[in-house]
Design a protein around this motif. Structure first.
Motif, PDB file in Angstrom:
ATOM      1  N   VAL A 370     -49.857 -89.468  56.090  1.00 10.37           N
ATOM      2  CA  VAL A 370     -49.059 -89.111  54.922  1.00 10.37           C
ATOM      3  C   VAL A 370     -48.606 -90.429  54.312  1.00 10.37           C
ATOM      4  O   VAL A 370     -47.854 -91.190  54.948  1.00 10.37           O
ATOM      5  CB  VAL A 370     -47.838 -88.245  55.297  1.00 10.37           C
ATOM      6  N   HIS A 372     -46.764 -92.679  51.306  1.00  9.23           N
ATOM      7  CA  HIS A 372     -45.682 -92.540  50.336  1.00  9.23           C
ATOM      8  C   HIS A 372     -45.578 -93.789  49.471  1.00  9.23           C
ATOM      9  O   HIS A 372     -45.923 -94.894  49.894  1.00  9.23           O
ATOM     10  CB  HIS A 372     -44.344 -92.307  51.054  1.00  9.23           C
ATOM     11  N   ARG A 415     -39.609 -85.005  46.113  1.00 15.43           N
ATOM     12  CA  ARG A 415     -40.869 -85.202  45.393  1.00 15.43           C
ATOM     13  C   ARG A 415     -41.998 -85.342  46.408  1.00 15.43           C
ATOM     14  O   ARG A 415     -41.771 -85.675  47.568  1.00 15.43           O
ATOM     15  CB  ARG A 415     -40.823 -86.478  44.537  1.00 15.43           C
ATOM     16  N   LYS A 416     -43.222 -85.108  45.958  1.00 14.25           N
ATOM     17  CA  LYS A 416     -44.372 -85.339  46.822  1.00 14.25           C
ATOM     18  C   LYS A 416     -44.358 -86.793  47.278  1.00 14.25           C
ATOM     19  O   LYS A 416     -44.028 -87.695  46.498  1.00 14.25           O
ATOM     20  CB  LYS A 416     -45.677 -85.031  46.078  1.00 14.25           C
ATOM     21  N   ASP A 418     -46.560 -89.060  47.682  1.00 12.66           N
ATOM     22  CA  ASP A 418     -47.404 -90.054  46.995  1.00 12.66           C
ATOM     23  C   ASP A 418     -47.056 -90.211  45.521  1.00 12.66           C
ATOM     24  O   ASP A 418     -47.796 -90.841  44.764  1.00 12.66           O
ATOM     25  CB  ASP A 418     -48.888 -89.713  47.155  1.00 12.66           C
ATOM     26  N   THR A 419     -45.934 -89.639  45.074  1.00  6.96           N
ATOM     27  CA  THR A 419     -45.500 -89.827  43.691  1.00  6.96           C
ATOM     28  C   THR A 419     -44.320 -90.790  43.665  1.00  6.96           C
ATOM     29  O   THR A 419     -43.483 -90.804  44.568  1.00  6.96           O
ATOM     30  CB  THR A 419     -45.076 -88.498  43.044  1.00  6.96           C
ATOM     31  N   ASP A 494     -49.325 -78.419  54.904  1.00  2.93           N
ATOM     32  CA  ASP A 494     -49.634 -79.325  53.786  1.00  2.93           C
ATOM     33  C   ASP A 494     -48.871 -80.650  53.872  1.00  2.93           C
ATOM     34  O   ASP A 494     -48.938 -81.446  52.932  1.00  2.93           O
ATOM     35  CB  ASP A 494     -49.302 -78.634  52.461  1.00  2.93           C
ATOM     36  N   ALA A 496     -45.706 -81.138  53.519  1.00  2.00           N
ATOM     37  CA  ALA A 496     -44.996 -81.060  52.237  1.00  2.00           C
ATOM     38  C   ALA A 496     -43.539 -80.666  52.409  1.00  2.00           C
ATOM     39  O   ALA A 496     -43.129 -79.570  51.997  1.00  2.00           O
ATOM     40  CB  ALA A 496     -45.713 -80.073  51.325  1.00  2.00           C
ATOM     41  N   HIS A 498     -41.211 -81.550  50.663  1.00  2.00           N
ATOM     42  CA  HIS A 498     -40.639 -81.339  49.331  1.00  2.00           C
ATOM     43  C   HIS A 498     -40.646 -79.862  48.963  1.00  2.00           C
ATOM     44  O   HIS A 498     -39.811 -79.414  48.172  1.00  2.00           O
ATOM     45  CB  HIS A 498     -41.388 -82.154  48.279  1.00  2.00           C
ATOM     46  N   ASP A 499     -41.574 -79.087  49.540  1.00  3.68           N
ATOM     47  CA  ASP A 499     -41.585 -77.647  49.273  1.00  3.68           C
ATOM     48  C   ASP A 499     -40.303 -76.982  49.759  1.00  3.68           C
ATOM     49  O   ASP A 499     -39.853 -75.987  49.186  1.00  3.68           O
ATOM     50  CB  ASP A 499     -42.790 -76.987  49.957  1.00  3.68           C
TER      51      ASP A 499
END
Length: 564
Positions: A370, A372, A415-416, A418-419, A494, A496, A498-499
């Motif tokens: 993952v 970032h 936020r995701k 990778d953003t 995922d 994730a 952030h979800d």
């Protein structure tokens, strides 16, 4: 509703198996795109039509009739409509939707979690070399890693947290010489001060404590200073222990703990690096060229072969990574996730290639990564770039002291990975609905206030008559509660977290709308009990979701932070 959904899914699987042996594994529900279409949707008829040589709508009708005759569908389903080319839109009875309230209250802090699956996984994160305070990028990594660990724990995994760092090498040598220069009385800006030395005030702190002969202790080491300026090796060991202690304080303030600290230097002293290089040579996966030793990484999907050992005899940095990941596999971790900055993207293919070439039984795609991006910090509309303590960047501790642990965690997870993320200090301090963590925590505190005003025994609410929960606003809250377990599962799959933040904001918004629409502490005892049960269940899920993120669920709202 979760148990209701599982009952309906089992009945669907049985009917699909009856229609076509082996088709039971196609049993699945989707969420309709519009609430008016029902609560659950099924596309199985369209999937099976071709194999059974039937018209999809006709097959859907046959499946509809069969399902409505089963006990589960007879008890929980109000209607099944056929739409489009063969969709089954399933509308639940009110009591089926209401059942989720009882499930939440009965499950408590375990609601949404799965039983232990007997599998172990490792998450490696932060892994900062002890050369300075943790910066906000490390903070994002700490929040991501810790939340992913919590997410996978809800899915039944045995999760192991590891911190990997280098206690030798060029950066550590620079740390030692920078500290020695400060001990000699030199400082940044002096003519003798090296360009590549570390400039932060923390270097002077280390030098002062070294000269004073202090003892420093971290989670994984302890060292007493000799106080001798010429003792460069002693300065190095003291500085590493000092900064590891500082990192421990940062992580404690962030409420992050690790099961193990793994030293890169141990891979060399134990012979693991030399052993993996020899294994690759014996397997015919290397070659000599231009005075260097190369790995045939193109055989495993890399865009070019990679240098393993340079002409001066030193290894490139991916080689110890390969040795390190073999130790992870040998320690029994069938699943490994690495949380790293996007600047590590280029190492993924070569590490995986080295693991495959080593031939130790590691599956392709091991480990998972993952990645970032870094974090920009804004205050008063301007970017904050420098911390006096660090000398060149904003530290994690700065961010926590300026705002709060809860705000930093929630914001960095919103936020995701990778953003790019901009951390707005002013927003993190705001006590209004624009501040997402305040908005979610306020929903929880608001419910606790209602329950306190009621003053009854909350343990009795799981037995409440839930039939009054029929308004559109109440139904909306119950549907959100029912989403929680599946959201957790998808977020873990995922990578994730952030979800979870998105879900909590949606649940809070749905609850606030409900609170504004219906008075809870009404005179009617049955209606009051149902509404109290609903809001108590909402508070429980808010608490559970915030816990996954490592964020508190206050019963009363206090100041979001202190202005500097």
């Amino acid at each position: 509703m979760l148990l209701v959904k599982q009952e309906l899914l089992r009945s669907l699987a049985a009917e699909l198996e009856r229609l076509s042996p082996g088709a039971g594994d196609k049993a699945a529900f989707e969420s309709p795109k519009a609430a008016a279409h029902g609560d659950l949707a099924c596309t199985a008829a369209m999937q099976l039509a071709k194999a059974l040589k039937k018209n999809p709508r006709e097959l859907a009708q046959e499946l509809r009739v069969a399902l409505l005759e089963t006990p589960a569908y007879g008890q929980w389903v109000e209607a099944i409509d056929i739409a489009g080319p063969g969709f089954l839109n399933i509308r639940l009875r009110p009591e089926a939707r209401q059942e989720v309230v009882r499930e939440v209250l009965t499950g408590g802090s375990s609601f949404g979690s799965q039983p232990r699956n007997g599998q172990r996984m490792m998450v490696e994160f932060v892994s900062a070399n002890p050369t300075g305070p943790l910066h906000v990028g490390h903070g994002r990594q700490a929040a991501l890693g810790d939340a992913l660990c919590s997410l996978y724990a809800t899915q039944g995994w045995g999760v192991y947290r590891e911190f990997y760092y280098n206690d030798a090498g060029v950066q550590i040598a620079t740390l030692a010489t920078s500290t020695q220069l400060r001990a000699r009385g030199l400082k940044p800006g002096d003519p003798q001060w090296p360009e590549l030395a570390y400039n932060g005030d923390y270097i002077q702190d280390i030098a002062n404590d070294f000269l004073a002969g202090r003892t420093v202790k971290s989670d994984d080491r302890e060292f007493t200073a000799s106080g001798e300026i010429e003792d460069l090796d002693g300065i190095r060991l003291f500085a590493v222990a000092y900064l590891r202690h500082e990192q421990d304080l940062d992580l404690k303030a962030f409420d992050v703990q690790f099961d193990n600290y793994y030293l890169e230097s141990s891979l060399y002293t134990s012979g693991k690096v030399d052993a993996v290089v020899e294994r690759l040579r014996e397997a015919g996966k290397t070659y000599e060229q231009d005075g260097a030793l190369w790995l045939k990484s193109t055989e495993y999907g890399d865009d070019k072969d990679r240098v393993m050992r340079k002409g001066d005899g030193s290894y490139t940095y991916f080689v110890p990574d390969v040795a390190y990941h073999i130790t992870k596999w040998e320690r029994g971790f069938s699943k490994v996730v690495n949380i790293q900055g996007t600047d590590h993207h280029g190492t993924i293919a070569r590490v995986r290639a080295g693991l495959q070439a080593a031939g130790v039984g590691i599956p392709p795609g091991y480990p998972d990564y993952v990645l970032h991006t870094m974090v920009r910090v804004m205050r008063g509309g301007e970017e904050v770039k420098i911390s006096k303590r660090a000398g060149s960047y904003v530290t994690l501790r700065d961010l926590i002291e300026w705002t709060s642990k809860d705000a930093v965690r929630f914001f960095l997870l919103s936020r995701k990975p990778d953003t790019e993320y901009v951390f707005d200090i002013d927003l993190a301090l705001a006590q209004n609905n624009d501040n997402p963590v305040y908005y979610v925590q306020y929903a929880h505190a608001r419910i606790c206030s209602v329950l306190a005003a009621w003053g009854g025994d909350s343990s009795t609410l799981a037995q409440a008559d839930l039939s009054p929960l029929s308004s559109p606003q109440a139904v909306a809250v119950m549907l959100q509660l029912a989403r929680y377990p599946e959201m957790l599962s998808d977020a873990a799959t995922d990578f994730a977290p952030h979800d979870v933040t998105f879900y909590l904001r949606e649940l809070a918004a749905t609850y606030h709308s409900y609170y504004d629409a219906e008075r809870i502490l009404v005179d009617d005892e049955i209606v009051r009990g149902a509404r109290l049960a609903l809001v108590a269940a909402t508070a429980q899920v808010l608490h559970n979701g915030l816990a996954v993120l490592g964020v508190s669920a206050p019963r009363k709202m206090q100041s979001a932070g202190r202005q500097q």
